[in-house]
Design a protein around this motif. Structure first.
Motif, PDB file in Angstrom:
ATOM      1  N   PRO A   2       0.834  -1.214   0.000  1.00  0.00           N
ATOM      2  CA  PRO A   2       0.000   0.000   0.000  1.00  0.00           C
ATOM      3  C   PRO A   2       0.864   1.258   0.000  1.00  0.00           C
ATOM      4  CG  PRO A   2       0.102  -0.922   2.213  1.00  0.00           C
ATOM      5  CD  PRO A   2       0.863  -1.875   1.313  1.00  0.00           C
ATOM      6  N   ILE A   3       0.243   2.377  -0.346  1.00  0.00           N
ATOM      7  CA  ILE A   3       0.907   3.674  -0.201  1.00  0.00           C
ATOM      8  C   ILE A   3       0.342   4.341   1.051  1.00  0.00           C
ATOM      9  CG2 ILE A   3      -0.758   4.859  -1.750  1.00  0.00           C
ATOM     10  CD1 ILE A   3       1.630   6.671  -2.602  1.00  0.00           C
ATOM     11  N   GLU A   4       1.233   4.824   1.911  1.00  0.00           N
ATOM     12  CA  GLU A   4       0.806   5.633   3.055  1.00  0.00           C
ATOM     13  C   GLU A   4       0.865   7.092   2.632  1.00  0.00           C
ATOM     14  OE1 GLU A   4       2.951   4.913   6.774  1.00  0.00           O
ATOM     15  OE2 GLU A   4       3.538   2.985   5.939  1.00  0.00           O
ATOM     16  N   PHE A   5      -0.255   7.773   2.767  1.00  0.00           N
ATOM     17  CA  PHE A   5      -0.362   9.182   2.358  1.00  0.00           C
ATOM     18  C   PHE A   5      -0.450  10.034   3.622  1.00  0.00           C
ATOM     19  CE2 PHE A   5      -3.778  12.323   0.611  1.00  0.00           C
ATOM     20  CZ  PHE A   5      -2.850  13.348   0.530  1.00  0.00           C
ATOM     21  N   TRP A   6       0.639  10.703   3.955  1.00  0.00           N
ATOM     22  CA  TRP A   6       0.721  11.549   5.147  1.00  0.00           C
ATOM     23  C   TRP A   6       0.443  12.990   4.756  1.00  0.00           C
ATOM     24  CZ3 TRP A   6       2.259   9.909  10.208  1.00  0.00           C
ATOM     25  CH2 TRP A   6       2.515   8.535  10.300  1.00  0.00           C
ATOM     26  N   ALA A 170       4.712  18.152   3.951  1.00  0.00           N
ATOM     27  CA  ALA A 170       3.560  17.386   3.473  1.00  0.00           C
ATOM     28  C   ALA A 170       3.156  17.890   2.097  1.00  0.00           C
ATOM     29  CB  ALA A 170       2.390  17.510   4.438  1.00  0.00           C
ATOM     30  N   PRO A 171       2.640  16.987   1.251  1.00  0.00           N
ATOM     31  CA  PRO A 171       2.418  15.579   1.539  1.00  0.00           C
ATOM     32  C   PRO A 171       3.728  14.780   1.539  1.00  0.00           C
ATOM     33  CG  PRO A 171       1.989  15.983  -0.781  1.00  0.00           C
ATOM     34  CD  PRO A 171       2.251  17.317  -0.144  1.00  0.00           C
ATOM     35  N   SER A 172       3.732  13.691   2.308  1.00  0.00           N
ATOM     36  CA  SER A 172       4.804  12.704   2.237  1.00  0.00           C
ATOM     37  C   SER A 172       4.162  11.344   2.025  1.00  0.00           C
ATOM     38  CB  SER A 172       5.632  12.702   3.523  1.00  0.00           C
ATOM     39  OG  SER A 172       6.377  13.903   3.630  1.00  0.00           O
TER      40      SER A 172
END
Lengths: 203, 203
Positions: A2-6, A170-172
């Protein structure tokens, strides 16, 4: 993988990614984990008392020109917020409380549009309640949950996790341990995630 | 309309643009104007005594990971420079003195590779002389010209022009009065230049 979207709801480049990520992830078969956090403590740890776009006027001036161009390019709505950066603690707590809800992603996009398309206060309880109702959620219950020690602590732990993992803006995005910074790296991050999925499937 | 490419030989993201711009501009029929300048005075005016990648350690750490990924993506050579940022005054003066020479662009790329592929001092007169000889230029004459008041003053005026026009980092691009910052905006800047050419041709 998955991609973590911070992201932080006050961050204009996070807005671009929030509006783009679902379609781009779907076409690559990548799952998204939404990770609201607060940039304030991150910047404070650098000795900054505000957004770098406010502290560095010359870059700040360019950022608004760039945002206009980027939103035109991606076909996104855009109005320069009259307040920047907006306080974003309450929506971050609500988005944290909404984890696991099927409407979490759409709710997150709504809040970003409140800030960057409708130029409205994103800590206004009435505006947030209206959005929650649109998704069939109970505003009173959600606001109550957002104010709970459990949710506040979870959001605080997320922000500390971001700092521990080297997030500085952000975003990271994270694909496993690999960090990518900025909306300009969203495609690269998703390509890495999709490649990891393919290698996994080929095994 | 031509694209103005403003860069500093010490800037790693300028390296990416220097290596990419010729092919991308050619396929769009856009002319390039090379504008070497010095980031030092620009940063000094912000109260910074070093590159932001050095001053902000967290971002700095990410930048080297990003550079490795970007160079792989674009098929460019890469070695993390053991000295960063390198002093870049002499090569900036030489590139300024080389204006109008058919080999100016290739010489500029050679200097960037000296820094970011071969990890060498870019103010070393012997190394620079060897590059000049490869392009059929007379090293003594070029070094003499680079040290002249005329060239030094021209470079100083360029840096002041950059500041006046709102440049806050490198690479920066101008299409007429429109500024674009960063290698990530090179394609957008070239698209604008190409569009302006087409509108001009249609008239």
């Amino acid at each position: 993988m998955p991609i973590e979207f911070w992201f932080d709801f006050a961050s204009n480049y996070s807005y671009l990614s929030a509006m783009r990520i679902e379609a781009l992830a779907r076409e690559r078969g990548v799952d998204i984990v939404y990770r609201p956090f607060l940039l304030g403590p991150v910047f404070k740890a650098f000795g900054w008392d505000n957004s770098p776009f406010v502290l560095q006027k010359e870059k700040g001036a360019w950022v608004w020109v760039d945002m206009e161009r980027q939103c035109r390019k991606y076909g996104l709505g855009w109005r320069k917020p009259s307040v920047f950066p907006r306080r974003s603690v309450l929506p971050a707590r609500l988005a944290t409380a909404a984890e696991g809800q099927p409407w979490q992603a759409a709710f997150i996009r709504d809040i970003f549009e409140l800030n960057f398309v409708h130029d409205q206060d994103i800590e206004n309880e009435e505006a947030l309640s209206a959005l929650l109702r649109q998704h069939g959620a109970d505003p009173q219950q959600m606001l109550h949950g957002a104010a709970s020690d459990e949710v506040r602590q979870r959001l605080r732990a997320r922000t500390e996790e971001a700092q521990r993992r080297g997030v500085f803006g952000a975003p990271s995005f994270f694909i496993g341990a690999e960090m990518f910074w900025g909306n300009d790296r969203l495609d690269d991050a998703l390509d890495l995630a999709a490649g990891a999925n393919q290698r996994g499937a080929a095994r």
